[in-house]
Design an enzyme around this catalytic site. Structure first.
Site, mmCIF file in Angstrom:
data_model
loop_
_atom_site.group_PDB
_atom_site.id
_atom_site.type_symbol
_atom_site.label_atom_id
_atom_site.label_comp_id
_atom_site.label_asym_id
_atom_site.label_seq_id
_atom_site.Cartn_x
_atom_site.Cartn_y
_atom_site.Cartn_z
ATOM 1 C CB ILE A 1 -7.966 -10.139 -13.475
ATOM 2 C CG1 ILE A 1 -6.520 -10.135 -13.993
ATOM 3 C CG2 ILE A 1 -8.429 -9.531 -14.925
ATOM 4 C CD1 ILE A 1 -5.649 -11.133 -14.896
ATOM 5 C CD GLU B 1 5.070 1.599 -9.200
ATOM 6 O OE1 GLU B 1 4.215 1.457 -8.404
ATOM 7 O OE2 GLU B 1 5.579 0.562 -9.322
ATOM 8 C CG MET C 1 -1.604 -8.497 -6.207
ATOM 9 S SD MET C 1 -0.553 -7.755 -7.357
ATOM 10 C CE MET C 1 0.279 -9.315 -8.160
ATOM 11 C CG ASP D 1 -0.947 -4.989 -16.840
ATOM 12 O OD1 ASP D 1 -1.743 -4.384 -16.032
ATOM 13 O OD2 ASP D 1 -0.315 -5.936 -16.590
ATOM 14 C CG HIS E 1 2.139 -2.546 -15.506
ATOM 15 N ND1 HIS E 1 1.859 -3.908 -14.831
ATOM 16 C CD2 HIS E 1 3.203 -2.621 -16.158
ATOM 17 C CE1 HIS E 1 2.448 -4.910 -15.299
ATOM 18 N NE2 HIS E 1 3.343 -4.167 -16.229
ATOM 19 N N GLY F 1 0.820 -1.311 0.059
ATOM 20 C CA GLY F 1 -0.114 0.024 0.025
ATOM 21 C C GLY F 1 0.876 1.460 -0.101
ATOM 22 C CD GLU G 1 -13.158 -6.780 -22.872
ATOM 23 O OE1 GLU G 1 -13.590 -8.143 -22.732
ATOM 24 O OE2 GLU G 1 -13.720 -6.256 -23.444
ATOM 25 C CG ASN H 1 1.782 3.090 -5.826
ATOM 26 O OD1 ASN H 1 2.299 4.207 -6.484
ATOM 27 N ND2 ASN H 1 2.657 1.943 -6.166
ATOM 28 C CG ASN I 1 -3.243 -1.214 -12.887
ATOM 29 O OD1 ASN I 1 -3.091 -1.367 -11.680
ATOM 30 N ND2 ASN I 1 -2.429 -2.233 -13.616
HETATM 31 C C1 GRF Z 1 3.682 -1.323 -7.688
HETATM 32 O O1 GRF Z 1 4.861 -1.565 -8.055
HETATM 33 C C2 GRF Z 1 2.748 -1.167 -8.603
HETATM 34 O O2 GRF Z 1 3.228 -0.756 -9.887
HETATM 35 C C3 GRF Z 1 2.224 -2.871 -8.692
HETATM 36 O O3 GRF Z 1 2.212 -3.312 -7.551
HETATM 37 C C4 GRF Z 1 3.233 -2.591 -6.538
HETATM 38 C C5 GRF Z 1 2.267 -2.048 -5.571
HETATM 39 O O4 GRF Z 1 3.062 -1.439 -4.569
HETATM 40 N N1 GRF Z 1 1.099 -2.872 -9.481
HETATM 41 P P1 GRF Z 1 2.701 -0.927 -3.292
HETATM 42 O O5 GRF Z 1 1.605 -1.754 -2.609
HETATM 43 O O6 GRF Z 1 1.660 0.456 -3.800
HETATM 44 O O7 GRF Z 1 3.596 -0.662 -2.365
#
Ligand code: GRF
Length: 193
Positions: A97, A179, A95, A150, A114, A20, A147, A22, A112
């Protein structure tokens, strides 16, 4: 996408599965005056998701959804999102879909992040693949969710150079730092700031 800055912020949900970082970053961004979004709900498919602590720290509603039966899980999520008048979903290390049916309910309103320079390296283990292919650069992408995994419209990307002695871990660390800059910038771009 139109926004309503000056009046009310766009109500967003963040979906997580793990650490978490992000999510934490987006919460801090959402509290700034310039942010067009507020974060009103956090959803995780994983009871052990460390990121859930941010719901308690920042007093944001949280929901843990069991994804064993995806159809049921998505129905529950749609109900929660509707009840909380959510207008934007930010996937942040989520994680699972999402189905076409679910996505259609939020057409053009699911983002999203990525950890690669899409369209290169969709899916998992991006840094490993980047090293294996001797790439000179990698990075991260914020895109709209469709759908196809990525594959939606790219909003913004950030690039980093691969160094000689880089490992999956060192790349992951530098990409994650990017990110945290990228997600807020992409949201500002999406809402025309
Ligand atoms: C990040 O690298 C994001 O790009 C990917 O999963 C990771 C999540 O990291 N989809 P966090 O849980 O936000 O630390």
């Amino acid at each position: 996408m139109a926004t309503s800055i000056g009046s009310k912020k766009i109500r967003a949900a963040v979906f997580i599965s793990g650490t978490g970082s992000n999510l934490h970053n987006l919460i801090k961004f959402s509290k700034k005056r310039v942010s067009p979004i507020s974060i009103n709900i956090i959803i995780s498919n994983n009871t052990k998701s460390k990121g859930l602590k941010f719901a308690d720290i920042y007093k944001i509603k949280k929901n843990i959804i069991d994804f064993k039966k995806k159809d049921l899980a998505e129905k529950k999520m749609l109900k929660i999102l509707k009840e909380n008048r959510i207008d934007l979903i930010c996937l942040a290390g989520f994680m699972k879909i999402l189905s076409k049916k679910f996505i259609n309910n939020f057409h053009g309103k699911i983002l999203n992040i990525h950890p690669s320079l899409l369209p290169k390296y969709k899916g998992l283990d991006t840094h490993k693949k980047v090293i294996k292919n001797n790439e000179k650069f990698t990075g991260c992408t914020v895109h709209l969710v469709t759908e196809k995994l990525d594959s939606g419209k790219i909003i913004l990307q950030k690039k980093i150079r691969i160094k000689k002695f880089d490992t999956v871990e060192t790349i992951a660390k530098r990409v994650l730092t990017q990110e945290h800059k990228l997600y807020p910038e992409a949201i500002l771009k999406l809402f025309n700031f």
